[in-house]
Design a protein around this motif. Sequence first.
Motif, PDB file in Angstrom:
ATOM      1  N   TYR A 146      26.666  23.961  -4.939  1.00  0.00           N
ATOM      2  CA  TYR A 146      27.813  23.451  -5.700  1.00  0.00           C
ATOM      3  C   TYR A 146      27.405  22.262  -6.570  1.00  0.00           C
ATOM      4  N   THR A 147      26.550  21.394  -6.038  1.00  0.00           N
ATOM      5  CA  THR A 147      26.075  20.248  -6.807  1.00  0.00           C
ATOM      6  C   THR A 147      25.239  20.710  -7.991  1.00  0.00           C
ATOM      7  N   ALA A 148      24.334  21.645  -7.743  1.00  0.00           N
ATOM      8  CA  ALA A 148      23.489  22.169  -8.818  1.00  0.00           C
ATOM      9  C   ALA A 148      24.343  22.812  -9.905  1.00  0.00           C
ATOM     10  N   LYS A 149      25.336  23.579  -9.510  1.00  0.00           N
ATOM     11  CA  LYS A 149      26.208  24.242 -10.481  1.00  0.00           C
ATOM     12  C   LYS A 149      26.962  23.213 -11.313  1.00  0.00           C
ATOM     13  N   SER A 150      27.399  22.138 -10.678  1.00  0.00           N
ATOM     14  CA  SER A 150      28.129  21.105 -11.412  1.00  0.00           C
ATOM     15  C   SER A 150      27.244  20.412 -12.447  1.00  0.00           C
ATOM     16  N   LYS A 151      25.913  20.518 -12.285  1.00  0.00           N
ATOM     17  CA  LYS A 151      24.963  19.923 -13.224  1.00  0.00           C
ATOM     18  C   LYS A 151      24.387  20.984 -14.168  1.00  0.00           C
ATOM     19  N   ASP A 152      25.031  22.151 -14.205  1.00  0.00           N
ATOM     20  CA  ASP A 152      24.616  23.268 -15.076  1.00  0.00           C
ATOM     21  C   ASP A 152      23.190  23.741 -14.803  1.00  0.00           C
ATOM     22  N   ASN A 204      26.386  23.210  -0.112  1.00  0.00           N
ATOM     23  CA  ASN A 204      26.730  21.990  -0.847  1.00  0.00           C
ATOM     24  C   ASN A 204      25.758  21.736  -1.993  1.00  0.00           C
ATOM     25  N   ALA A 205      24.481  21.975  -1.760  1.00  0.00           N
ATOM     26  CA  ALA A 205      23.477  21.790  -2.809  1.00  0.00           C
ATOM     27  C   ALA A 205      23.722  22.753  -3.973  1.00  0.00           C
ATOM     28  N   ASN A 222      24.478  22.567   4.194  1.00  0.00           N
ATOM     29  CA  ASN A 222      23.779  21.711   3.234  1.00  0.00           C
ATOM     30  C   ASN A 222      23.284  22.510   2.030  1.00  0.00           C
TER      31      ASN A 222
END
Length: 79
Positions: free
Chosen positions: A15-21, A12-13, A9
């Motif tokens: 990767y999500t944070a990176k996708s939102k810069d 995954n968090a 988790n």
Amino acid sequence: MSTSGNSINIINAMYTAKSKDMKIILLTGNLDNNLAIANNIADITISVPHNGYADRIQELHIKIIHILVQIIENELLTK
């Protein structure tokens, strides 16, 4: 923050944070774990190289967080 470094988790968090810069500070134990992969996407990695009990890593993570908060507060107060 993951003591074991095997928390999917958390990975995954990240990767999500990176996708939102977003900027990522990774706190973990040894880097011989799954988060070593995530280390490539973290902006800053703070590793506590300890092979003993997880509570020792957690204690150091708490100290690190307190230091980071103090640095941030000092920066905000001087502006």
